[in-house]
Structures are given as C-alpha cells and as structure tokens.
Design a protein around this motif. Sequence first.
Motif, PDB file in Angstrom:
ATOM      1  N   UNK A 126       4.448  50.137  44.513  1.00 47.08           N
ATOM      2  CA  UNK A 126       5.444  49.224  45.080  1.00 47.08           C
ATOM      3  C   UNK A 126       6.860  49.676  44.725  1.00 47.08           C
ATOM      4  N   UNK A 127       7.043  50.136  43.488  1.00 48.60           N
ATOM      5  CA  UNK A 127       8.352  50.651  43.067  1.00 48.60           C
ATOM      6  C   UNK A 127       8.716  51.879  43.898  1.00 48.60           C
TER       7      UNK A 127
ATOM      8  N   UNK B 207      15.649  45.005  45.107  1.00 52.63           N
ATOM      9  CA  UNK B 207      14.220  44.652  45.161  1.00 52.63           C
ATOM     10  C   UNK B 207      13.488  45.075  43.894  1.00 52.63           C
ATOM     11  N   UNK B 208      14.039  46.027  43.166  1.00 55.64           N
ATOM     12  CA  UNK B 208      13.399  46.502  41.938  1.00 55.64           C
ATOM     13  C   UNK B 208      13.389  45.438  40.847  1.00 55.64           C
ATOM     14  N   UNK B 209      14.295  44.474  40.930  1.00 59.17           N
ATOM     15  CA  UNK B 209      14.404  43.459  39.876  1.00 59.17           C
ATOM     16  C   UNK B 209      13.131  42.619  39.744  1.00 59.17           C
TER      17      UNK B 209
ATOM     18  N   UNK C  36      16.459  50.122  33.323  1.00 60.47           N
ATOM     19  CA  UNK C  36      17.156  51.397  33.177  1.00 60.47           C
ATOM     20  C   UNK C  36      17.029  52.247  34.440  1.00 60.47           C
ATOM     21  N   UNK C  37      15.874  52.156  35.106  1.00 63.93           N
ATOM     22  CA  UNK C  37      15.701  52.857  36.376  1.00 63.93           C
ATOM     23  C   UNK C  37      16.649  52.298  37.428  1.00 63.93           C
ATOM     24  N   UNK C  38      16.755  50.976  37.454  1.00 68.18           N
ATOM     25  CA  UNK C  38      17.652  50.311  38.396  1.00 68.18           C
ATOM     26  C   UNK C  38      19.107  50.689  38.108  1.00 68.18           C
TER      27      UNK C  38
ATOM     28  N   UNK D 235      22.076  53.857  31.679  1.00 71.58           N
ATOM     29  CA  UNK D 235      21.436  54.858  32.533  1.00 71.58           C
ATOM     30  C   UNK D 235      20.564  55.827  31.735  1.00 71.58           C
ATOM     31  N   UNK D 236      19.608  56.423  32.445  1.00 75.36           N
ATOM     32  CA  UNK D 236      18.762  57.458  31.866  1.00 75.36           C
ATOM     33  C   UNK D 236      19.300  58.818  32.304  1.00 75.36           C
TER      34      UNK D 236
END
Length: 269
Positions: A51-52, A109-111, A122-124, A148-149
């Motif tokens: 989904x991600x 939508x990632x939230x 962190x991805x978001x 951030x990564x």
Amino acid sequence: MLTIITALIASLGIFFIGRNFFEMGNGWSLTFAAISYAIFQAGLGYLVQRKVKRVMDKVQMILTEGQKKLQQKTQRWQMRPPSSIQAAQKEIAADTKVFVKEALIATEELKKFRLFVPMIDRQLASAQFQLNWMIKEFKVVDKLMPKIMLIDPTMCAMKMARLYMTGATTEEIKKIFDKSSRRLRYNQNVLLAATMSWIEVKRGDVDAAFKTLTQALKSSDNETLKRNHTELMNNRVAHFSNSGVGDQWYSLYLEEPKIRAQRQVRVYR
C-alpha cells in the motif's frame, strides 16, 4: 507498531489454543506461537508495504507526467522561441509548482500508515523535503530537514547546500560529507565532492577544497573533479567550475546555469 501488536496477539492465541485445546506442551505451543508470529508479521508487513509503494508510485507518476509536459513545452519553444528567457523560466517554475503541489498532496496518504510502519514519518519527511526543495519552499524544507533520512548522495548534498545557505559552519557541513562519503561506492561521490569543494572554495579555504578533491579522486575518476583538482593545484581558482556535473549540480540552487540567449535570425527571400 500495530503490525507487531497484531502478530503478538495472534501468536498468544495460537499458544493458548495449542496448550489448552490440543493439549500440547509448553515447548510445542511456544514453537507454533513463534512461527505464527513470524507469519502474521511478515504477511501484514507485506500488505502494508504494498500500500505504501502504491502511494509512492502515484507520487512518481504525477512527477513523471509533469516533467513530460515540461519537456513537450521546451520542445515547442525550440520551434517557436518564447519572448524572453526570463519569461520562459517563470513559466516553467509556475508549471513545476502545480504538479509538485499535486504530488505533495498525494504524499499525505502516507500518514494513515503511521500505526503500521515505525519509520513512515521519516519516509514522509524525506519525500516532502525533496518535493518542497524542487519548488524552493525553503521554510518548509528547514522544518523537515531534522527528520529526513540521508539515503542517497542527492539528499546529502541538498542538506549540505541548505546548511551552507543558512550560514552553518564548514565543520558542520564537512561532518555530513565525511559520514555520507564513507558508505558510497566508486563514482557515487561526485555530487558530494563537487558540493563540498565548492563550499570550501567559496569560503576562501582553497587548501581544504584541494584536499577534499584529492581524497574524492581515490574513489572516483570523474572528469569534473579531476579538472577542478588540476585548476586548484595550479592556483587557477577562478577556473573552478561544477558545470560539468550538470543538472544534479544546478538542482542544489547554489549556482544558476549560464544560459545564452539564442539570437533569432531572419531569413529574407
């Protein structure tokens, strides 16, 4: 986190059923519980990651379509040049802002996966950092930067560039450069070395820039790094240029690309 809790509840259920309904010993019950835990966690994790990925694919599609339209516009300009280069640049910036804003909305939508994926914030932040960078929304960039990564050289170079813009010390920027460079493969350090040496030159520390390039060339045979290294070695600082790195370099916004205006030639018959 929720995937772990769900898998744990399922494994406890398997342990209880095995011990009380099938009269298994503690050893076998624990074994089946551990197996069920691994299966549930892997299965739920796989579904969530799919989904991600679907969301990130949607974001990438928006960006690809937007960039495709820009390319089509620039191709039309080759046939019929715009009134001025400045007007064309403003139009491209406005068009870019439209599709990047659309991509930013899609990332929201990632939230909804926060309870399922521990690193999703962190991805978001990393995704939104890059998108806001594209449209020079630096206030948002600065808020996102601590989260951030630094997963690739471009992200590292962006952070280095922003630290330079905001007046961070060379030592602070160098720490990011050193840490990031250590884990890169051959020729992956070009953008980082170009950025670090440019910052050092701009701040008047030519010796440090020369050392940076000397070290970088142990892991790279890039022509731009070689040429800059030679220019500094021969005390020709004015000839130092990262233009050979191309769009990657100019996307850091430390320098504007030099654009020569095309002179229209009228043909009289």
